[in-house]
Design an enzyme around this catalytic site. Structure first.
Site, short mmCIF file in Angstrom:
data_model
loop_
_atom_site.label_atom_id
_atom_site.label_comp_id
_atom_site.label_asym_id
_atom_site.label_seq_id
_atom_site.Cartn_x
_atom_site.Cartn_y
_atom_site.Cartn_z
N LYS A 13 0.86 -1.18 0.00
CA LYS A 13 0.00 0.00 0.00
C LYS A 13 0.90 1.24 0.00
O LYS A 13 2.04 1.22 0.43
CB LYS A 13 -0.94 0.01 1.21
CG LYS A 13 -0.26 0.00 2.58
CD LYS A 13 0.23 1.33 3.09
CE LYS A 13 0.89 1.23 4.45
NZ LYS A 13 1.68 2.45 4.79
N ASP A 143 -2.41 -1.77 10.57
CA ASP A 143 -2.57 -1.78 9.11
C ASP A 143 -3.21 -3.06 8.59
O ASP A 143 -3.69 -3.10 7.45
CB ASP A 143 -1.21 -1.61 8.42
CG ASP A 143 -0.72 -0.17 8.44
OD1 ASP A 143 -1.48 0.71 8.87
OD2 ASP A 143 0.43 0.06 8.03
#
Length: 289
Positions: A13, A143
């Protein structure tokens, strides 16, 4: 009988922006960010076992097996699976092709953990929903839920409060400056800005190009000069910034040819690559709502 699931992607990401808006009483920082999935990542391979052993079959330098998020994720799911079916063994051999740098701000370890939860939930037929897997993932790191959420997201809280958001189709040039940045070192710095004014999703959606900043970047640049050097170099081509707590830096481009042209000029002392923005996690088909 051994069941296998090979070539499972664990995509990276990018934080298109990252604001620190406060700090909780327990020390955790309150954040706002947009998480962008990209088409580069690690690749994992899974094979079930008839016993209850969880084994990582790949050696990773500096990452003991017992502390690896992959193994910890598997054991966490194993406990949940055993509670639902105490008469069955849940074991697995897990191999990994590690393409993402550690300490790079790309969410590599968290993505590996999420892919492990998704794959083994499927292979072991545990039947946990996406929300249940996200709750497990949060025990491993802030995350991890994002990668189980499975699409680009506006994140708040400590990163676990997620709302799907549309992001532009882009190509990115990403530079690995050659240093590993410990997240805790950045967040514990007295120089970190912790009071950025909160924004709304509509603020981002209305001005996605060059929106916001990364509040962690100033600290990382000071503590790790190679990060500052990479950002300075890449900024001659556009809105270059750091992702996460570092160390990787990126710059967006509308066309692949633009990214290729910049990639061809990156100084050879850096590792650099291009990646495409993607809308959904490649393992979204395994997720149960």
């Amino acid at each position: 009988m051994t069941l296998t699931l090979n070539n499972c992607p664990a995509p990276a990401k990018l934080n298109l922006f990252l604001h620190v808006t406060g700090r909780r009483a327990d020390g955790y920082h309150l954040l706002q960010s947009v998480f962008q999935l990209i088409d580069r990542g690690d690749v994992l391979h899974f094979a079930t076992r008839d016993d209850a052993h969880i084994r990582r079959s790949t050696e990773l330098a500096g990452v003991p097996e017992e502390s690896d998020l992959i193994v910890r994720a598997a054991k966490l799911l194993q406990t949940a699976a055993a509670q639902k079916n105490p008469n069955k063994n849940f074991g697995a051999d897990i191999a990994i092709e590690k393409n993402l740098p550690m300490g790079g701000g790309l969410g590599g370890g968290s993505s590996d953990a999420a892919t492990t939860l998704l794959a083994l939930n499927h292979l072991w037929q545990v039947g946990l929903t996406r929300a249940e897997l996200m709750a497990l993932g949060l025990q491993l790191g802030a995350d991890v839920p994002f990668f189980i959420f499975g699409q680009n997201a506006f994140a708040e809280g400590i990163g676990e409060a997620l709302v799907a958001v549309k992001t532009p189709d882009r190509w990115f040039v990403v530079i690995e400056p050659g240093v590993s940045v410990p997240t805790q070192k950045i967040f514990s710095s007295s120089e970190l800005t912790r009071d950025t004014k909160p924004v709304k999703i509509s603020d981002f959606s209305g001005a996605q190009d060059c929106f916001g900043k990364n509040d962690l970047q100033v600290v990382a640049e000071k503590l790790f000069p190679p990060v500052a050097e990479a950002i300075k170099w890449l900024r001659q081509y556009g809105d270059a910034r750091m992702t996460g707590s570092g160390a990787c830096v990126f710059c967006p481009f509308e066309q692949e040819q633009q990214a290729d042209a910049v990639l061809a000029t990156v100084p050879t002392h850096w590792k650099a690559w291009k990646a495409k923005a993607i809308k959904h996690h490649p393992l979204a088909y395994l997720q149960q709502s």
